[in-house]
Design a protein around this motif. Sequence first.
Motif, PDB file in Angstrom:
ATOM      1  N   MET A   1       0.830  -1.203   0.000  1.00  0.00           N
ATOM      2  CA  MET A   1       0.000   0.000   0.000  1.00  0.00           C
ATOM      3  C   MET A   1       0.863   1.252   0.000  1.00  0.00           C
ATOM      4  O   MET A   1       1.902   1.303   0.648  1.00  0.00           O
ATOM      5  CB  MET A   1      -0.901   0.007   1.238  1.00  0.00           C
ATOM      6  N   TYR A   2       0.391   2.238  -0.740  1.00  0.00           N
ATOM      7  CA  TYR A   2       1.081   3.524  -0.726  1.00  0.00           C
ATOM      8  C   TYR A   2       0.146   4.587  -0.169  1.00  0.00           C
ATOM      9  O   TYR A   2      -1.072   4.490  -0.259  1.00  0.00           O
ATOM     10  CB  TYR A   2       1.575   3.919  -2.126  1.00  0.00           C
ATOM     11  N   TYR A   3       0.750   5.561   0.462  1.00  0.00           N
ATOM     12  CA  TYR A   3       0.074   6.714   1.047  1.00  0.00           C
ATOM     13  C   TYR A   3       1.176   7.680   1.429  1.00  0.00           C
ATOM     14  O   TYR A   3       2.362   7.372   1.263  1.00  0.00           O
ATOM     15  CB  TYR A   3      -0.786   6.314   2.257  1.00  0.00           C
TER      16      TYR A   3
ATOM     17  N   PHE B   1       6.425   1.822   1.876  1.00  0.00           N
ATOM     18  CA  PHE B   1       6.572   1.352   0.491  1.00  0.00           C
ATOM     19  C   PHE B   1       7.176   2.442  -0.389  1.00  0.00           C
ATOM     20  O   PHE B   1       8.115   2.184  -1.143  1.00  0.00           O
ATOM     21  CB  PHE B   1       5.207   0.919  -0.054  1.00  0.00           C
ATOM     22  N   LEU B   2       6.670   3.659  -0.299  1.00  0.00           N
ATOM     23  CA  LEU B   2       7.213   4.756  -1.115  1.00  0.00           C
ATOM     24  C   LEU B   2       8.587   5.188  -0.620  1.00  0.00           C
ATOM     25  O   LEU B   2       9.480   5.456  -1.425  1.00  0.00           O
ATOM     26  CB  LEU B   2       6.262   5.947  -1.116  1.00  0.00           C
TER      27      LEU B   2
ATOM     28  N   HIS C   1      -3.723   1.919  -3.120  1.00  0.00           N
ATOM     29  CA  HIS C   1      -3.739   3.025  -2.167  1.00  0.00           C
ATOM     30  C   HIS C   1      -4.402   2.577  -0.869  1.00  0.00           C
ATOM     31  O   HIS C   1      -5.377   1.829  -0.881  1.00  0.00           O
ATOM     32  CB  HIS C   1      -4.472   4.233  -2.750  1.00  0.00           C
ATOM     33  N   ALA C   2      -3.878   3.035   0.241  1.00  0.00           N
ATOM     34  CA  ALA C   2      -4.387   2.646   1.558  1.00  0.00           C
ATOM     35  C   ALA C   2      -5.863   3.018   1.732  1.00  0.00           C
ATOM     36  O   ALA C   2      -6.613   2.291   2.380  1.00  0.00           O
ATOM     37  CB  ALA C   2      -3.548   3.287   2.649  1.00  0.00           C
ATOM     38  N   LEU C   3      -6.293   4.128   1.133  1.00  0.00           N
ATOM     39  CA  LEU C   3      -7.703   4.516   1.252  1.00  0.00           C
ATOM     40  C   LEU C   3      -8.623   3.531   0.536  1.00  0.00           C
ATOM     41  O   LEU C   3      -9.740   3.268   0.992  1.00  0.00           O
ATOM     42  CB  LEU C   3      -7.923   5.930   0.704  1.00  0.00           C
ATOM     43  N   GLN C   4      -8.155   2.973  -0.578  1.00  0.00           N
ATOM     44  CA  GLN C   4      -8.963   1.973  -1.282  1.00  0.00           C
ATOM     45  C   GLN C   4      -9.100   0.706  -0.438  1.00  0.00           C
ATOM     46  O   GLN C   4     -10.160   0.088  -0.401  1.00  0.00           O
ATOM     47  CB  GLN C   4      -8.340   1.646  -2.637  1.00  0.00           C
ATOM     48  N   VAL C   5      -8.041   0.325   0.231  1.00  0.00           N
ATOM     49  CA  VAL C   5      -8.092  -0.839   1.116  1.00  0.00           C
ATOM     50  C   VAL C   5      -9.043  -0.556   2.279  1.00  0.00           C
ATOM     51  O   VAL C   5      -9.860  -1.400   2.654  1.00  0.00           O
ATOM     52  CB  VAL C   5      -6.685  -1.225   1.623  1.00  0.00           C
TER      53      VAL C   5
ATOM     54  N   SER D   1       7.135  -2.439 -12.126  1.00  0.00           N
ATOM     55  CA  SER D   1       8.372  -2.832 -11.453  1.00  0.00           C
ATOM     56  C   SER D   1       8.710  -1.698 -10.500  1.00  0.00           C
ATOM     57  O   SER D   1       8.288  -0.550 -10.702  1.00  0.00           O
ATOM     58  CB  SER D   1       9.501  -3.045 -12.461  1.00  0.00           C
ATOM     59  N   LYS D   2       9.481  -2.002  -9.478  1.00  0.00           N
ATOM     60  CA  LYS D   2       9.860  -0.952  -8.549  1.00  0.00           C
ATOM     61  C   LYS D   2      10.747   0.089  -9.236  1.00  0.00           C
ATOM     62  O   LYS D   2      10.739   1.256  -8.858  1.00  0.00           O
ATOM     63  CB  LYS D   2      10.532  -1.545  -7.317  1.00  0.00           C
ATOM     64  N   ALA D   3      11.469  -0.324 -10.268  1.00  0.00           N
ATOM     65  CA  ALA D   3      12.278   0.634 -11.031  1.00  0.00           C
ATOM     66  C   ALA D   3      11.374   1.639 -11.748  1.00  0.00           C
ATOM     67  O   ALA D   3      11.665   2.839 -11.771  1.00  0.00           O
ATOM     68  CB  ALA D   3      13.161  -0.099 -12.034  1.00  0.00           C
TER      69      ALA D   3
END
Length: 173
Positions: free
Chosen positions: A66-68, A73-74, A97-101, A128-130
Amino acid sequence: MADANIEGSRRIAEAAKKYGVPRFIQVSSYNADPKSKSVFFATKGIAEEVVRDIIPDSTIVRPAPMYYRNSPFLNELFTLTKPGGNILLKQSVYPTHALQVAQALEKIGYDDSTAGKTYELYGPEKYSKAELREMLKYITHIGMYGFFPAAIGYDFPLPEFGAKLWCWVNEKI
């Protein structure tokens, strides 16, 4: 890992059953599998089984990374140099996104038809993370002249004088 993921889940599920909690939702992790080579994913998978043994109609939710704002993660992607970074950047993910979860958990909590089911919550696109790092570099100006870490969400507990001094030094460099 086993104490936190397995034993912690067991204790919470037993308490929920003892006190008659009407709905139990176990938030696990993507790739949770008792047979996984990863200790983290294996203990998450075992915890799911333990919870289902105690409360058979519990709902299992497996969110993707999750990102926020300021999410681990970010922040992992912002690190300029990291041991093993070349391996990490090859990994592919479906970030969500954390809000979607949170919205999904709210709907699951109020919908009795979700009892006893397992849900995997992934974002719509694979990266990819890249690729993600390149997007973030463009958005946050990492590596560009005048880059200031606070621009990407880091909070410096500095008095105004300290911030001005930091900017002056950054400008001279």
